[in-house]
Design a protein around this motif. Structure first.
Motif, PDB file in Angstrom:
ATOM      1  N   GLY A 134      26.687 -25.774  15.844  1.00  0.00           N
ATOM      2  CA  GLY A 134      25.347 -26.265  15.529  1.00  0.00           C
ATOM      3  C   GLY A 134      24.809 -27.187  16.607  1.00  0.00           C
ATOM      4  N   LYS A 135      25.694 -28.026  17.176  1.00  0.00           N
ATOM      5  CA  LYS A 135      25.267 -28.925  18.252  1.00  0.00           C
ATOM      6  C   LYS A 135      24.830 -28.135  19.487  1.00  0.00           C
ATOM      7  CE  LYS A 135      28.202 -32.710  16.654  1.00  0.00           C
ATOM      8  NZ  LYS A 135      29.424 -33.518  16.886  1.00  0.00           N
ATOM      9  N   GLU A 136      25.538 -27.034  19.779  1.00  0.00           N
ATOM     10  CA  GLU A 136      25.145 -26.177  20.907  1.00  0.00           C
ATOM     11  C   GLU A 136      23.767 -25.556  20.657  1.00  0.00           C
ATOM     12  OE1 GLU A 136      26.641 -25.615  23.787  1.00  0.00           O
ATOM     13  OE2 GLU A 136      28.346 -26.921  23.344  1.00  0.00           O
ATOM     14  N   ILE A 137      23.536 -25.108  19.424  1.00  0.00           N
ATOM     15  CA  ILE A 137      22.243 -24.508  19.086  1.00  0.00           C
ATOM     16  C   ILE A 137      21.142 -25.563  19.141  1.00  0.00           C
ATOM     17  CG2 ILE A 137      20.926 -23.333  17.273  1.00  0.00           C
ATOM     18  CD1 ILE A 137      23.039 -21.611  18.684  1.00  0.00           C
ATOM     19  N   ALA A 138      21.454 -26.790  18.697  1.00  0.00           N
ATOM     20  CA  ALA A 138      20.461 -27.875  18.743  1.00  0.00           C
ATOM     21  C   ALA A 138      20.057 -28.178  20.183  1.00  0.00           C
ATOM     22  CB  ALA A 138      21.013 -29.125  18.067  1.00  0.00           C
ATOM     23  N   ASN A 139      21.033 -28.196  21.101  1.00  0.00           N
ATOM     24  CA  ASN A 139      20.726 -28.419  22.519  1.00  0.00           C
ATOM     25  C   ASN A 139      19.839 -27.310  23.070  1.00  0.00           C
ATOM     26  OD1 ASN A 139      22.169 -30.808  22.736  1.00  0.00           O
ATOM     27  ND2 ASN A 139      24.075 -29.785  23.294  1.00  0.00           N
ATOM     28  N   ALA A 140      20.154 -26.078  22.694  1.00  0.00           N
ATOM     29  CA  ALA A 140      19.340 -24.943  23.145  1.00  0.00           C
ATOM     30  C   ALA A 140      17.926 -25.036  22.569  1.00  0.00           C
ATOM     31  CB  ALA A 140      19.999 -23.629  22.739  1.00  0.00           C
ATOM     32  N   ALA A 141      17.835 -25.429  21.294  1.00  0.00           N
ATOM     33  CA  ALA A 141      16.524 -25.572  20.655  1.00  0.00           C
ATOM     34  C   ALA A 141      15.692 -26.633  21.364  1.00  0.00           C
ATOM     35  CB  ALA A 141      16.703 -25.944  19.174  1.00  0.00           C
ATOM     36  N   ALA A 142      16.330 -27.744  21.745  1.00  0.00           N
ATOM     37  CA  ALA A 142      15.612 -28.817  22.451  1.00  0.00           C
ATOM     38  C   ALA A 142      15.056 -28.303  23.775  1.00  0.00           C
ATOM     39  CB  ALA A 142      16.543 -30.001  22.683  1.00  0.00           C
ATOM     40  N   ASN A 143      15.859 -27.525  24.503  1.00  0.00           N
ATOM     41  CA  ASN A 143      15.394 -26.978  25.788  1.00  0.00           C
ATOM     42  C   ASN A 143      14.230 -26.020  25.604  1.00  0.00           C
ATOM     43  OD1 ASN A 143      17.318 -28.386  27.274  1.00  0.00           O
ATOM     44  ND2 ASN A 143      18.857 -26.772  27.049  1.00  0.00           N
ATOM     45  N   ILE A 144      14.328 -25.167  24.576  1.00  0.00           N
ATOM     46  CA  ILE A 144      13.252 -24.203  24.314  1.00  0.00           C
ATOM     47  C   ILE A 144      11.958 -24.929  23.963  1.00  0.00           C
ATOM     48  CG2 ILE A 144      12.457 -22.412  22.704  1.00  0.00           C
ATOM     49  CD1 ILE A 144      15.441 -21.546  22.504  1.00  0.00           C
ATOM     50  N   LEU A 145      12.051 -25.915  23.078  1.00  0.00           N
ATOM     51  CA  LEU A 145      10.863 -26.646  22.636  1.00  0.00           C
ATOM     52  C   LEU A 145      10.253 -27.460  23.779  1.00  0.00           C
ATOM     53  CD1 LEU A 145      12.146 -27.759  19.131  1.00  0.00           C
ATOM     54  CD2 LEU A 145      10.319 -26.125  19.581  1.00  0.00           C
ATOM     55  N   ASN A 146      11.095 -27.976  24.655  1.00  0.00           N
ATOM     56  CA  ASN A 146      10.567 -28.691  25.829  1.00  0.00           C
ATOM     57  C   ASN A 146       9.762 -27.754  26.722  1.00  0.00           C
ATOM     58  OD1 ASN A 146      11.519 -31.257  25.247  1.00  0.00           O
ATOM     59  ND2 ASN A 146      13.479 -30.922  26.267  1.00  0.00           N
ATOM     60  N   GLN A 147      10.228 -26.528  26.869  1.00  0.00           N
ATOM     61  CA  GLN A 147       9.493 -25.553  27.677  1.00  0.00           C
ATOM     62  C   GLN A 147       8.166 -25.177  27.021  1.00  0.00           C
ATOM     63  OE1 GLN A 147      10.250 -24.428  30.795  1.00  0.00           O
ATOM     64  NE2 GLN A 147      11.847 -26.000  30.659  1.00  0.00           N
ATOM     65  N   VAL A 148       8.178 -25.074  25.693  1.00  0.00           N
ATOM     66  CA  VAL A 148       6.939 -24.771  24.972  1.00  0.00           C
ATOM     67  C   VAL A 148       5.934 -25.907  25.151  1.00  0.00           C
ATOM     68  CG1 VAL A 148       5.924 -24.449  22.678  1.00  0.00           C
ATOM     69  CG2 VAL A 148       8.056 -23.281  23.281  1.00  0.00           C
ATOM     70  N   HIS A 149       6.431 -27.157  25.026  1.00  0.00           N
ATOM     71  CA  HIS A 149       5.551 -28.308  25.236  1.00  0.00           C
ATOM     72  C   HIS A 149       4.987 -28.297  26.653  1.00  0.00           C
ATOM     73  CE1 HIS A 149       6.314 -29.968  21.375  1.00  0.00           C
ATOM     74  NE2 HIS A 149       7.582 -30.270  21.607  1.00  0.00           N
ATOM     75  N   ALA A 150       5.829 -27.945  27.641  1.00  0.00           N
ATOM     76  CA  ALA A 150       5.374 -27.921  29.033  1.00  0.00           C
ATOM     77  C   ALA A 150       4.249 -26.911  29.219  1.00  0.00           C
ATOM     78  CB  ALA A 150       6.546 -27.590  29.953  1.00  0.00           C
ATOM     79  N   ILE A 151       4.361 -25.763  28.568  1.00  0.00           N
ATOM     80  CA  ILE A 151       3.299 -24.758  28.646  1.00  0.00           C
ATOM     81  C   ILE A 151       2.009 -25.294  28.058  1.00  0.00           C
ATOM     82  CG2 ILE A 151       2.556 -22.504  27.748  1.00  0.00           C
ATOM     83  CD1 ILE A 151       5.506 -21.644  27.921  1.00  0.00           C
ATOM     84  N   ASN A 152       2.124 -25.961  26.883  1.00  0.00           N
ATOM     85  CA  ASN A 152       0.928 -26.521  26.236  1.00  0.00           C
ATOM     86  C   ASN A 152       0.276 -27.592  27.095  1.00  0.00           C
ATOM     87  OD1 ASN A 152       1.389 -24.853  24.052  1.00  0.00           O
ATOM     88  ND2 ASN A 152       2.499 -26.407  22.881  1.00  0.00           N
ATOM     89  N   TYR A 153       1.119 -28.451  27.704  1.00  0.00           N
ATOM     90  CA  TYR A 153       0.585 -29.515  28.551  1.00  0.00           C
ATOM     91  C   TYR A 153      -0.145 -28.946  29.763  1.00  0.00           C
ATOM     92  CZ  TYR A 153       3.774 -32.547  25.911  1.00  0.00           C
ATOM     93  OH  TYR A 153       4.439 -33.215  24.927  1.00  0.00           O
ATOM     94  N   LYS A 154       0.465 -27.949  30.395  1.00  0.00           N
ATOM     95  CA  LYS A 154      -0.133 -27.366  31.601  1.00  0.00           C
ATOM     96  C   LYS A 154      -1.454 -26.672  31.271  1.00  0.00           C
ATOM     97  CE  LYS A 154       4.243 -26.830  34.051  1.00  0.00           C
ATOM     98  NZ  LYS A 154       5.282 -25.902  34.528  1.00  0.00           N
ATOM     99  N   THR A 155      -1.505 -26.040  30.106  1.00  0.00           N
ATOM    100  CA  THR A 155      -2.743 -25.372  29.692  1.00  0.00           C
ATOM    101  C   THR A 155      -3.862 -26.388  29.498  1.00  0.00           C
ATOM    102  OG1 THR A 155      -1.477 -23.638  28.583  1.00  0.00           O
ATOM    103  CG2 THR A 155      -3.779 -23.879  27.941  1.00  0.00           C
TER     104      THR A 155
END
Length: 307
Positions: free
Chosen positions: A63-84
Motif C-alpha cells: 500500500g505504501k508503494e501504491i501511495a507513493n505512485a499515487a502521489a507522483n501521478i497526482l503531482n503530474q496532474v497538478h503540473a498539467i493544470n498549473y501549466k494550462t
C-alpha cells in the motif's frame, strides 16, 4: 485496472493520515463516501493495501508503494493544470499553510477573498497543534504557519494579523468574581487543559505560574471544541481564546469571568522561515495581505473589539 484520479487522491490521503475520518475531513467528503471509494480502489488489486486492527487502519508495504505512485501521478496532474492556467496568464500553484487548531477561526477569513481572486490557486490547509505546526515549518513543508506564540530558537519572519485575547470562561457567571483573588477563584474550579504541545495550554500554564495560582483539580482534553462543550456541560472552566467563542457568547452558553491580569494578549502571526524563497503564489498572498488585512479585520472581526 480502472481506478480514477479521485480514488488515487482518496487512497493517498488515507495512507498519509492512516485514518478514513481524517482523510474525509481533508477532502471535505463524508466518511462513508471515502470508505466506499477506498473499498472500490482496493478491489482492483490482488494484494491488500490496508490492514484493520481494532479501529485502527494500517497501510501495508504494498500500500505504501501504491501511495507513493499515487502521489507522483497526482503531482503530474497538478503540473498539467498549473501549466494550462499559466498559459492563460492566471496565477497558479499551491499555497501550503499549517495552522494551530484555534487558528481555524482566523485563517479562513484572511484567505477567502484571495482565493476568489485567484481560482486556480490550490490551498492546502493543515490544522493541527502547535508542536506539529512548528515542525512543518522547520522541515520547510509549508509556505506559512499561523501561530499565536512565536517559536523559540528558529529564525522566522512574520506578519501580524490579529490580536489574540484569552479569557477565563465558565458555563455560568460567578458571583462577585471580580472581588475574589485569582488564587481563591481557581481553587474552587475544575480546570480544563488542552493537550501537551498546545499553544493555548502553554499560555494558560504561564499565566498560572506567573500569578502563583493553585488549583485543586484539572482535566485534559484534546481540542478547543471539546473544552468548550465540556464547559457548557458544566464539567469545568478554562482559559480560552476569545476568537473561538463568538456563537457561544451570543447564545449565553458560555460566560467570560472577570479575573485579575486577564485577558492574556498575544498576536496571531503568519510566519515563515527567514530568507525563504517564496513561490509566486506565496509572494502574491503576502502582497494581498499587506493591502487588505486591515479591511478584513474591520469587516470580519468587528464584534471582537467589543470585549
Amino acid at each position: 485496472m480502472n481506478y480514477t484520479l479521485n480514488q488515487l487522491e482518496i487512497f493517498l490521503r488515507v495512507a498519509e493520515n492512516e485514518s478514513v475520518t481524517k482523510a474525509a475531513e481533508i477532502l471535505n467528503l463524508t466518511q462513508p463516501a471515502v470508505s466506499i471509494q477506498l473499498k472500490n480502489f482496493q478491489a482492483q488489486f490482488d494484494i491488500p493495501l490496508t490492514e484493520i486492527s481494532g479501529r485502527k487502519i494500517y497501510i501495508t508495504d504494498f500500500g505504501k508503494e501504491i501511495a507513493n505512485a499515487a502521489a507522483n501521478i497526482l503531482n503530474q496532474v497538478h503540473a498539467i493544470n498549473y501549466k494550462t492556467a499559466a498559459f492563460k496568464n492566471q496565477l497558479t500553484g499551491r499555497l501550503k499553510i499549517s495552522v494551530v487548531s484555534t487558528g481555524i477561526y482566523v485563517m479562513p477569513y484572511f484567505l477567502n477573498d484571495f482565493l476568489k481572486l485567484h481560482p486556480h490557486v490550490e490551498l492546502i490547509l493543515d490544522v493541527t497543534n502547535k508542536r506539529t505546526v512548528i515542525e512543518n515549518l522547520k522541515q520547510n513543508e509549508v509556505d506559512f504557519s499561523l501561530v499565536s506564540i512565536l517559536p523559540q530558537h528558529m529564525e522566522v519572519e512574520k506578519m501580524d494579523l490579529l490580536l489574540n485575547k484569552l479569557y477565563l470562561v465558565n458555563g455560568q457567571s460567578i458571583e462577585n468574581s471580580s472581588n475574589i483573588t485569582a488564587d481563591e477563584l481557581f481553587e474552587n474550579l475544575t480546570l480544563l487543559l488542552r493537550e501537551e504541545g498546545s499553544g493555548t495550554r502553554q499560555v494558560m500554564e504561564e499565566y498560572i505560574f506567573r500569578n502563583q495560582i493553585n488549583f485543586s483539580k484539572k482535566l485534559q482534553l484534546t481540542s478547543n471544541e471539546a473544552v468548550k462543550q465540556a464547559i457548557v456541560a458544566g464539567i469545568g472552566s478554562s482559559i480560552l481564546p476569545l476568537i473561538g467563542l463568538k456563537n457561544e457568547l451570543l447564545n449565553n452558553d458560555l460566560q467570560i469571568i472577570p479575573v485579575k491580569n486577564l485577558p492574556i494578549k498575544t498576536m496571531w502571526s503568519l510566519i515563515w522561515l527567514k530568507n525563504k524563497k517564496h513561490s509566486p503564489v506565496a509572494m502574491a498572498y503576502l502582497r494581498f495581505l499587506e493591502q487588505h488585512k486591515e479591511n478584513i479585520i474591520k469587516e470580519r472581526f468587528g464584534w471582537y473589539s467589543n470585549y
